[in-house]
Write a protein that holds these residues in place. Structure first.
Motif, mmCIF file in Angstrom:
data_model
loop_
_atom_site.group_PDB
_atom_site.id
_atom_site.type_symbol
_atom_site.label_atom_id
_atom_site.label_comp_id
_atom_site.label_asym_id
_atom_site.label_seq_id
_atom_site.Cartn_x
_atom_site.Cartn_y
_atom_site.Cartn_z
ATOM 1 N N TYR A 93 7.147 -3.791 8.871
ATOM 2 C CA TYR A 93 7.613 -3.205 7.604
ATOM 3 C C TYR A 93 9.134 -3.206 7.560
ATOM 4 C CZ TYR A 93 9.287 1.595 8.636
ATOM 5 O OH TYR A 93 10.014 2.686 9.033
ATOM 6 N N THR A 94 9.647 -3.296 6.320
ATOM 7 C CA THR A 94 11.093 -3.401 6.116
ATOM 8 C C THR A 94 11.674 -2.010 5.930
ATOM 9 O OG1 THR A 94 10.761 -5.536 5.086
ATOM 10 C CG2 THR A 94 12.870 -4.460 4.660
ATOM 11 N N PHE A 95 12.671 -1.688 6.754
ATOM 12 C CA PHE A 95 13.302 -0.376 6.696
ATOM 13 C C PHE A 95 14.399 -0.410 5.632
ATOM 14 C CE2 PHE A 95 16.012 3.114 7.730
ATOM 15 C CZ PHE A 95 15.198 4.051 8.345
ATOM 16 N N SER A 96 14.226 0.402 4.589
ATOM 17 C CA SER A 96 15.237 0.433 3.525
ATOM 18 C C SER A 96 15.408 1.867 3.038
ATOM 19 C CB SER A 96 14.784 -0.460 2.363
ATOM 20 O OG SER A 96 15.412 -0.065 1.173
ATOM 21 N N PHE A 97 16.600 2.424 3.262
ATOM 22 C CA PHE A 97 16.862 3.795 2.797
ATOM 23 C C PHE A 97 16.664 3.899 1.285
ATOM 24 C CE2 PHE A 97 19.523 4.484 6.732
ATOM 25 C CZ PHE A 97 18.777 5.549 7.200
ATOM 26 N N ASP A 98 17.136 2.879 0.546
ATOM 27 C CA ASP A 98 17.049 2.939 -0.923
ATOM 28 C C ASP A 98 15.599 3.057 -1.379
ATOM 29 O OD1 ASP A 98 19.764 2.821 -1.144
ATOM 30 O OD2 ASP A 98 19.850 0.650 -1.484
ATOM 31 N N GLN A 99 14.726 2.267 -0.747
ATOM 32 C CA GLN A 99 13.313 2.314 -1.142
ATOM 33 C C GLN A 99 12.656 3.632 -0.732
ATOM 34 O OE1 GLN A 99 11.804 -1.333 0.543
ATOM 35 N NE2 GLN A 99 11.480 -2.208 -1.465
ATOM 36 N N MET A 100 12.895 4.053 0.525
ATOM 37 C CA MET A 100 12.179 5.241 1.006
ATOM 38 C C MET A 100 12.671 6.524 0.341
ATOM 39 S SD MET A 100 13.464 5.710 4.971
ATOM 40 C CE MET A 100 12.878 4.142 5.535
ATOM 41 N N LEU A 101 13.920 6.521 -0.145
ATOM 42 C CA LEU A 101 14.450 7.736 -0.785
ATOM 43 C C LEU A 101 14.360 7.672 -2.314
ATOM 44 C CD1 LEU A 101 17.482 8.306 1.596
ATOM 45 C CD2 LEU A 101 15.534 9.833 1.346
ATOM 46 N N ASN A 102 13.614 6.684 -2.817
ATOM 47 C CA ASN A 102 13.411 6.559 -4.256
ATOM 48 C C ASN A 102 12.449 7.657 -4.711
ATOM 49 O OD1 ASN A 102 12.855 5.680 -6.863
ATOM 50 N ND2 ASN A 102 12.843 3.529 -6.284
ATOM 51 N N LYS A 134 10.593 7.515 -7.304
ATOM 52 C CA LYS A 134 9.495 6.930 -8.093
ATOM 53 C C LYS A 134 8.676 6.030 -7.175
ATOM 54 C CE LYS A 134 12.159 7.119 -12.350
ATOM 55 N NZ LYS A 134 13.252 7.845 -11.671
ATOM 56 N N GLY A 135 7.382 5.935 -7.479
ATOM 57 C CA GLY A 135 6.534 5.045 -6.678
ATOM 58 C C GLY A 135 5.957 5.761 -5.467
ATOM 59 N N ASN A 136 5.374 4.981 -4.568
ATOM 60 C CA ASN A 136 4.656 5.556 -3.431
ATOM 61 C C ASN A 136 5.626 5.926 -2.303
ATOM 62 O OD1 ASN A 136 2.725 6.303 -1.614
ATOM 63 N ND2 ASN A 136 1.796 4.285 -1.391
ATOM 64 N N THR A 137 6.354 7.034 -2.510
ATOM 65 C CA THR A 137 7.325 7.492 -1.500
ATOM 66 C C THR A 137 7.103 8.979 -1.239
ATOM 67 O OG1 THR A 137 8.984 8.222 -3.113
ATOM 68 C CG2 THR A 137 9.093 5.903 -2.411
ATOM 69 N N ALA A 138 7.636 9.456 -0.110
ATOM 70 C CA ALA A 138 7.527 10.886 0.200
ATOM 71 C C ALA A 138 8.276 11.708 -0.843
ATOM 72 C CB ALA A 138 8.103 11.157 1.585
ATOM 73 N N VAL A 139 9.403 11.182 -1.336
ATOM 74 C CA VAL A 139 10.218 11.934 -2.302
ATOM 75 C C VAL A 139 9.376 12.213 -3.555
ATOM 76 C CG1 VAL A 139 12.450 12.031 -3.477
ATOM 77 C CG2 VAL A 139 12.208 10.626 -1.439
ATOM 78 N N CYS A 162 -2.417 8.377 3.602
ATOM 79 C CA CYS A 162 -1.299 8.209 2.642
ATOM 80 C C CYS A 162 -1.826 7.724 1.297
ATOM 81 C CB CYS A 162 -0.278 7.205 3.178
ATOM 82 S SG CYS A 162 0.551 7.760 4.662
ATOM 83 N N GLU A 163 -2.753 6.780 1.361
ATOM 84 C CA GLU A 163 -3.360 6.231 0.144
ATOM 85 C C GLU A 163 -4.066 7.346 -0.629
ATOM 86 O OE1 GLU A 163 -6.586 2.855 -0.072
ATOM 87 O OE2 GLU A 163 -5.007 2.311 1.347
ATOM 88 N N TYR A 164 -4.783 8.195 0.107
ATOM 89 C CA TYR A 164 -5.496 9.317 -0.514
ATOM 90 C C TYR A 164 -4.504 10.252 -1.215
ATOM 91 C CZ TYR A 164 -7.949 13.742 -1.044
ATOM 92 O OH TYR A 164 -8.466 14.897 -1.584
ATOM 93 N N LEU A 165 -3.402 10.556 -0.530
ATOM 94 C CA LEU A 165 -2.407 11.506 -1.050
ATOM 95 C C LEU A 165 -1.746 10.957 -2.317
ATOM 96 C CD1 LEU A 165 -0.596 14.026 -0.816
ATOM 97 C CD2 LEU A 165 0.761 12.830 0.905
ATOM 98 N N TYR A 166 -1.396 9.681 -2.297
ATOM 99 C CA TYR A 166 -0.751 9.063 -3.467
ATOM 100 C C TYR A 166 -1.727 9.043 -4.645
ATOM 101 C CZ TYR A 166 1.903 5.696 -6.264
ATOM 102 O OH TYR A 166 2.608 5.076 -7.266
ATOM 103 N N SER A 167 -2.984 8.742 -4.345
ATOM 104 C CA SER A 167 -4.015 8.700 -5.368
ATOM 105 C C SER A 167 -4.273 10.110 -5.926
ATOM 106 C CB SER A 167 -5.273 8.113 -4.734
ATOM 107 O OG SER A 167 -6.274 7.993 -5.666
ATOM 108 N N LEU A 168 -4.195 11.131 -5.051
ATOM 109 C CA LEU A 168 -4.368 12.526 -5.487
ATOM 110 C C LEU A 168 -3.287 12.892 -6.510
ATOM 111 C CD1 LEU A 168 -5.626 15.370 -5.274
ATOM 112 C CD2 LEU A 168 -4.234 15.773 -3.239
ATOM 113 N N SER A 169 -2.073 12.462 -6.228
ATOM 114 C CA SER A 169 -0.954 12.734 -7.124
ATOM 115 C C SER A 169 -1.189 12.054 -8.485
ATOM 116 C CB SER A 169 0.322 12.221 -6.464
ATOM 117 O OG SER A 169 1.386 12.425 -7.320
ATOM 118 N N ASP A 170 -1.741 10.840 -8.455
ATOM 119 C CA ASP A 170 -2.080 10.104 -9.691
ATOM 120 C C ASP A 170 -3.127 10.849 -10.508
ATOM 121 O OD1 ASP A 170 -0.502 7.942 -9.752
ATOM 122 O OD2 ASP A 170 -2.040 6.455 -9.252
#
Length: 590
Positions: free
Chosen positions: A457-466, A468-473, A536-544
């Motif tokens: 996997y590609t480590f990118s601060f910009d992506q992980m701290l976004n 929007k989308g499937n991120t912890a933020v 993680c998939e379950y959690l993101y789907s729960l949010s949806d």
């Protein structure tokens, strides 16, 4: 079974129990057939499916069965299904699929019970009582790198999921604290600091630099090299002066590791390579007695079917290696620690080593031939961490990135984003710091865990701290928004849990309720397959599901306010449990 007990736990398993009864009644002569129950995707064909009819038909046709084909077998299973409050209706479709629709009343009651009795009543029950999770395992005197970060994060989540499922977990840090590199480190330490007692962390400075300098000298200076090789012999022979110097180096390294573990809130018990060293001779002797160990080019090896190289357990100079330590650690974990499941979390590059020593353990009779029965072992492999250039993640100087710096940068970036949104004006400095930490560290963990662990996997601060989308933020913000809706209602949610009633009348309420009730089977699947990404998939789907519900169902000020607040609270509770299992600290306001 008490009514409230019937509402807890794993839907899939509860339905399987019902279909098991139906199978025994429909085909009493086929007692070994297991019920095949699966969740239906997107609810197009009911909530769950039982897919036994076709397989069963292929077993019973030609045995004088009264049935005329799979649909008839399906119909018979439905007729034999015991009545249950859980099931609203069943229908047979196509070649015999049985579609099951759950009762919304029963679903609502199950969620109400969880709100009163706690989400731990939804924990799956695994068939194993004690497990070892061997993870993180950095090398003493070397910097922890992003590979160790993956092992630490993935291992911690696997341990947390097993602990939640009532398994006693021995979290083991199998550090590399024994081996030939200590000779050169100790000799270099003696040269630089003749009075080793007074050596402090500050005096040695950066252990990584110290390691490189000693390695440089080892490669160039023959006399130093000889001394270093002698030092290994003395250390392994138990010379107190050398033991003391070794302990000093280990201690300084541990302090560095602790900084990473403290930030990640990961608990581990260290049992390094040195711990197993005294046990190696008797384990090699046991393997020898069983006729497994043979001489080959001066070394002692175990030949294994299916591998073109043997597993070396004693080197030609009489020294031990990884295989001798790993076999001994496995022996110790099975016999002394009485573990039934031993899980190793390392990069996929070590797959062959694990395959070989697992095979040797089977050959020795320590493990059953079938790798699905207990005691069992699993290697949880993971891919590389890549930089945004698609190459292995490093800093500019081609050195590996220091984990402490990496985590601190995630926190700093997260804090900057919060300040840009004016949060420093609204919150105390402590709140700002704690939220930045929860989001920064959570973002790093989730970016790793949401991928199938086997892929790079590609480590990118910009992506992980976004946000929007499937991120912890995004997920932490979603949780904070649910908490805010409950706070704005002005209602006492603890009181509502005791007195309020929940209904799932709107299709989006029902869809959210069903997803919440699938939590237990999801955790079980993530544990069984050792895949945190499933959670993680379950959690993101729960949010949806929650977003759809909130967009179409007014909560505060609506006639259904009480019921919907309870559904909001149930969602927040399950989200928090997911965060806990992923090692992420939840955020309550944003």
């Amino acid at each position: 079974m008490a009514a409230n007990e019937e509402c807890t736990g794993n839907l899939k398993r509860q339905l399987a129990k019902l279909f098991d009864v139906a199978l025994k009644l429909t085909v009493p002569d086929e007692p070994s057939v297991e019920p095949l129950v699966a969740a239906s995707d997107a609810g197009k064909f009911g909530d769950y499916q039982c897919n036994n009819a076709m397989g069963l038909w292929s077993i019973i046709k030609g045995k004088g069965t009264p049935f005329k084909g799979p649909p008839a077998v399906g119909q018979a299973l439905v007729k034999s299904l015991p009545t249950s409050e859980m099931v609203e209706s069943c229908s047979v479709a196509g070649p015999g699929f049985i579609n099951v629709i759950l009762s919304p009343k029963w679903m609502a009651k199950s969620i109400e019970n969880m709100l009163i009795d706690g989400v731990d009543t939804w924990a799956p029950t695994l068939s194993v009582k004690r497990a070892v999770v061997d993870f993180s395992s950095p090398n003493i005197a070397k910097e922890m790198h992003v590979g160790h970060l993956r092992s630490t994060i993935i291992g911690d989540t696997i341990a947390r999921m097993l602990e939640y499922s009532k398994v006693e977990v021995l979290r083991r840090n199998h550090v590399g604290d024994w081996g030939t590199q200590f000779g050169m480190l100790i000799e270099y330490l003696f040269e630089k600091f003749p009075d080793t007692d007074s050596v402090t962390e500050t005096a040695i400075g950066d252990l990584q630099v110290f390691y490189k300098a000693s390695k440089h000298k080892f490669d160039l200076d023959e006399e130093f090299k000889e001394k270093a090789q002698q030092a290994v012999v003395r250390l392994q022979g138990g010379d107190p002066v050398y033991r003391k110097a070794w302990a000093k180096i280990c201690e300084i390294s541990r302090t560095e590791f602790a900084k990473v573990y403290q930030r990640l809130r990961v608990e581990l018990e260290e049992k390094g390579e040195s711990f197993y060293n005294p046990h190696i001779p008797k384990v090699i002797e046991e393997l020898n007695t069983k006729g497994l160990v043979e001489e080959s080019e001066g070394a002692r090896v175990i030949f294994l079917e299916g591998f073109n190289i043997p597993l070396m357990v004693v080197k030609s100079d009489g020294g031990f290696n990884y295989a001798s330590t790993d076999l001994t650690a496995l022996w110790y974990r099975l016999n002394e620690e009485k573990a039934e499941w031993i899980i190793y979390v390392t990069d996929v590059g070590q797959q062959q080593h694990f395959n070989m020593f697992f095979k040797a353990a089977r050959k020795a009779g320590w493990l059953p031939e079938n790798d699905k029965t207990y005691p069992r072992v699993n290697h949880v492999g993971f891919g590389l961490v890549l930089g945004e250039d698609g190459k292995r993640f490093r800093t500019r100087a081609t050195d590996v990135v220091r984990l402490v710096d990496l985590l601190d940068e995630a926190k700093t970036r997260s804090k900057i984003a919060l300040v840009e949104h004016g949060k420093d004006k609204e919150w105390t400095p402590e709140e700002l710091d704690q939220t930045a930490e929860a989001i920064g560290y959570g973002a790093v963990k989730y970016a790793d865990l949401k991928n199938n662990r086997l892929t790079n996997y590609t480590f990118s601060f910009d992506q992980m701290l976004n946000d929007k989308g499937n991120t912890a933020v995004y997920l932490l913000y979603a949780h904070a928004r649910i908490c805010s809706i409950i706070r704005k209602s002005g209602k006492d949610i603890e009181e509502l849990k005791k007195t309020g009633k929940l209904a799932l009348d709107h299709p989006d309420e029902r869809a959210l309720g069903l997803h919440l009730l699938r939590f237990a089977e999801t955790v079980e699947e993530a544990c069984t397959n050792l895949l945190p990404s499933v959670l993680c998939e379950y959690l993101y789907s729960l949010s949806d599901h929650y977003t759809r519900f909130y967009s179409n169902c007014q909560v505060n000020g609506s006639p259904e306010e009480t019921s919907r607040l309870l559904l909001c609270e149930a969602t927040a509770i399950v989200m928090r449990k997911c965060f806990h299992l992923l090692g992420i600290t939840p955020v309550y306001k944003i």
